[in-house]
Design a protein around this motif. Sequence first.
Motif, PDB file in Angstrom:
ATOM      1  N   GLU A  71     -37.256  -9.542  -1.156  1.00 32.40           N
ATOM      2  CA  GLU A  71     -37.067  -8.086  -1.192  1.00 32.40           C
ATOM      3  C   GLU A  71     -36.240  -7.636  -2.392  1.00 32.40           C
ATOM      4  OE1 GLU A  71     -36.336  -5.857   2.395  1.00 32.40           O
ATOM      5  OE2 GLU A  71     -37.282  -7.396   3.630  1.00 32.40           O
ATOM      6  N   HIS A  96     -41.593  -9.377   4.220  1.00 30.54           N
ATOM      7  CA  HIS A  96     -40.683  -9.100   3.104  1.00 30.54           C
ATOM      8  C   HIS A  96     -41.463  -8.595   1.881  1.00 30.54           C
ATOM      9  CE1 HIS A  96     -37.145 -10.683   5.100  1.00 30.54           C
ATOM     10  NE2 HIS A  96     -37.875 -11.701   5.509  1.00 30.54           N
ATOM     11  N   ALA A 151     -40.915  -4.895   0.478  1.00 30.28           N
ATOM     12  CA  ALA A 151     -40.516  -4.716  -0.915  1.00 30.28           C
ATOM     13  C   ALA A 151     -41.437  -3.704  -1.592  1.00 30.28           C
ATOM     14  CB  ALA A 151     -40.550  -6.053  -1.652  1.00 30.28           C
ATOM     15  N   LYS A 209     -39.196  -0.529  -1.350  1.00 28.01           N
ATOM     16  CA  LYS A 209     -38.180  -0.837  -2.362  1.00 28.01           C
ATOM     17  C   LYS A 209     -38.723  -0.759  -3.780  1.00 28.01           C
ATOM     18  CE  LYS A 209     -35.253  -3.162   0.830  1.00 28.01           C
ATOM     19  NZ  LYS A 209     -34.408  -4.302   1.197  1.00 28.01           N
TER      20      LYS A 209
END
Lengths: 377, 528
Positions: B9, B31, B35, B39
Amino acid sequence: MAAEQRMVINGNDFSFTPGETILDVARRRDIDIPTLCHLKDAVPTGACRICVVDVQGARNLLPACVTPAAENMIVLTESPAVVRARRLILQLLLSSGNHNCAVRGSDGQDWTSFQLAVRSDDGSGELCPVWGDCRLQGLAYRYQVTGERFSATETAYPMETVNPFIVRDFSRCIQCGRCVQACNEIQVNNAIHVGYRGAKAKIIAAGDRPLKDSDCVFCGECVQACPVGALVEKDARYKVRPWTAQKVRTTCSYCGVGCQMYLHVQDEKVVKVSGVEDRTPNFGSLCVKGRFGFDFIHAPQRLTVPLIKENGQFREAQWEEALDLVAQRLGSIKQSHGPDAIGVLTSARITNEENYIANKFARAVLKTNNIDHCARL
Amino acid sequence: MTNTIGDIEDADVILVTGSNTTENHPVLSRHIKRAVSFKGAKLILVDPRRIKLARFAHLWLRQNLGTDVVWINGMMRVIISEDLYDQSFVETRTEGFDEMKKMVEKFTPEFVEEITGIPAADLVAAARLYAGAGAASILYCMGITQHSHGTDNVKSLANLAMLCGHMGIPGGGVNPLRGQNNVQGACDMGGLPNVYSGYQAVSDLAIAKKMEEAWGVTDLPTQPGLTVTQMVPKAHEGEFKALYIIGENPLVSDPDLNHAEQSLKHLDFLVVQDIFLTETAELADVVLPAKSFAEKDGTFSNTERRVQRIRKAVDPPGQAKDDWEILCEVATRMGFEMHYEDSEAIFNELARVTPSYAGISYERIEQDGLHWPCPTPGHPGTPILHREQFTRGKGLFHAIDYIPPAEQTDDDYPLYLTTGRVLYHYHTGTMTMKTDGLNERVPECFVEISPKDAALYELENGERVEIASRRGKIQARIQVSDKAVSGTVFIPFHFAGAAANRLTNAQLDPVSKIPEYKVCAVRLSRAA
């Protein structure tokens, strides 16, 4: 990085970093502000409002999960106003469906008819499948809420039982949205959403189809996130009560991620699996194999005694006999053809300790380096 | 993995290749998806199938099977020619750059497009994206390794990461995803023909002496032994007499099964120690019942090198025993006394002789596991490898040329076959097929084919077909799917009754001895 600031919760002075919510600060200092909809690692929504707190100078009670901590803020987490608000919220939630956890019957006369109605919906004469393991029930007990202040509402949607793993009981759903966040923000499978807004709201998959016909991959993250009895493992439903099962922490035996899990053991059998929250590497998440694929442990096909083949047929044998035979045959082949005529295939499924012993067995006992396993396959 | 799972991440760019992560490592895949979704990370997916991760990818490069070296070299050529590489990393941390640079010279985007089928513009975009990231993580799995030149593929990915300095930093690294719960541990513990535990070479005389002293023996063999993929043919030739198989089912998982089955039948003596009477156990002279993971104590090492506990939850069925206990009993009967109190006593011994595990104890991993190398009891473990330097000091660039896969399609076998797993089953299915719900989701073998190919061969969804390669044939149902790209079909290898490995090619990678499961040529015909 911003400087540390200070605030007061229940008369005690605490430091915090700007950006933290009141709930973050309180949790860090073990102050118990109850939550229902709040899900770790997901964006707080403030939907259920059970976490409201009294902030000096604020016009209303504020939800702790979304209110940022501020310099010199003074907070009370259990003031009379807070308790009053929480009781009201709980009363509303308890009247919203089949919450037959007995608390609501404690002051009423029509418990029997309510329970009969639940029974016809639920198909079970027992109390809710998560009785004793329900956050709503726990809060109703904590705040001594009697659930009959409001008349019960009809359940709009029938139970979904057509997939092999998860029972969706909409009559017990409090629409906190944790399952939706677990699916979309934690596992990012994007399979379930809130549909039909307003009073008709329902958690739906693929335009309101059964889970089995949607993008659902049955990881069960939603089941673990559900704070009530709306999402329950089909096989464990009405079979496992939290106080009858013992939880043993271990590591999943499927892929190489090494998820930390609890095996729930009841009557010497693994009856349910859940993820270990707040611990690396999976923080509570599991997949369909890890959560639901444990039947092999107690499968009738398990080998239970040594077998020796005679004339092309297996017969059962005592350990002594089988071990003697293996040692004798390996010994004589080593003698007549040399150690390198023997090989050991150790396993990517057994423990480190066992692999180490297999390596020692091949090298120190058989005296061969012919040892390998299926990493290549 | 050089880095940790959680670390994914932190990546700005994630390059996933040869890994159907959402089905084979579902919890790790979250993850990647987090991400990308929350993110701001960018995902480059290089995979021959339109797998679920393609929905999350900013770029999906669809390569022809077995052409990985070509696109990786192609990306490096773009990065070097546009001066996008990490010069200070290359200068201070690596060697062999010039030879590698010379090698990739011919891999122009146009040349790459011709061989791999990846559009030149997409290759250039991927190269710029990967090189331009602050931290970029490479995740790969068997789609990279299970080739007759899989080692080349892995070295090429390492080249790419070193070139851009995406090594030894959070969110970076070259990360193989291990497919079995303790395949990492089996390697770590010396379950390999050339090394003792902790990758200590059997040919190193000083190491042999150390092990002889630790174990109280003399004359430990110093010649590396045979790999599983070498033992099987030798058994066929009759040189190899006895095999002791623990918890493996090569009669479904080995390549070219028809041949493997004949080979095992040639053995004088076969012992199988397992939890079920597998296809392999059926051939054994003696079958020994073992405990499952739920019945024993010990440790597994996961794909990020984290050593974690397992704990006994229930009693074993019947007389099943710990695998270690059975081996100790046999050893003792063969004149070598082996006795241990429990698994912890074994762990303490292995920690003494294994430098990378020396600092780990059950007490330290009671709550959270530790990442090896962990050389001393006070050491915090090593979540990220190669921070200051590589194991050999400087990272070595390998100049790698392209070698086509061992088998090509032709008029008789016009389709490529690639194999793998599905979400609902695991390896040879001995465990997952005991759960009705998993069988309900995926009840039987299927062959995944693109709508275009289905139309071309006039095959209907759900129809039974025969799939034949030069080595064997199986039957399965047609599954017309958007995941498949025309020219290539996919079959999961879980199902013993329709074992995809009757078709696969046993051609091995010369270094790793891994078979080419991911490419072979087949033909489809309506089942009789």
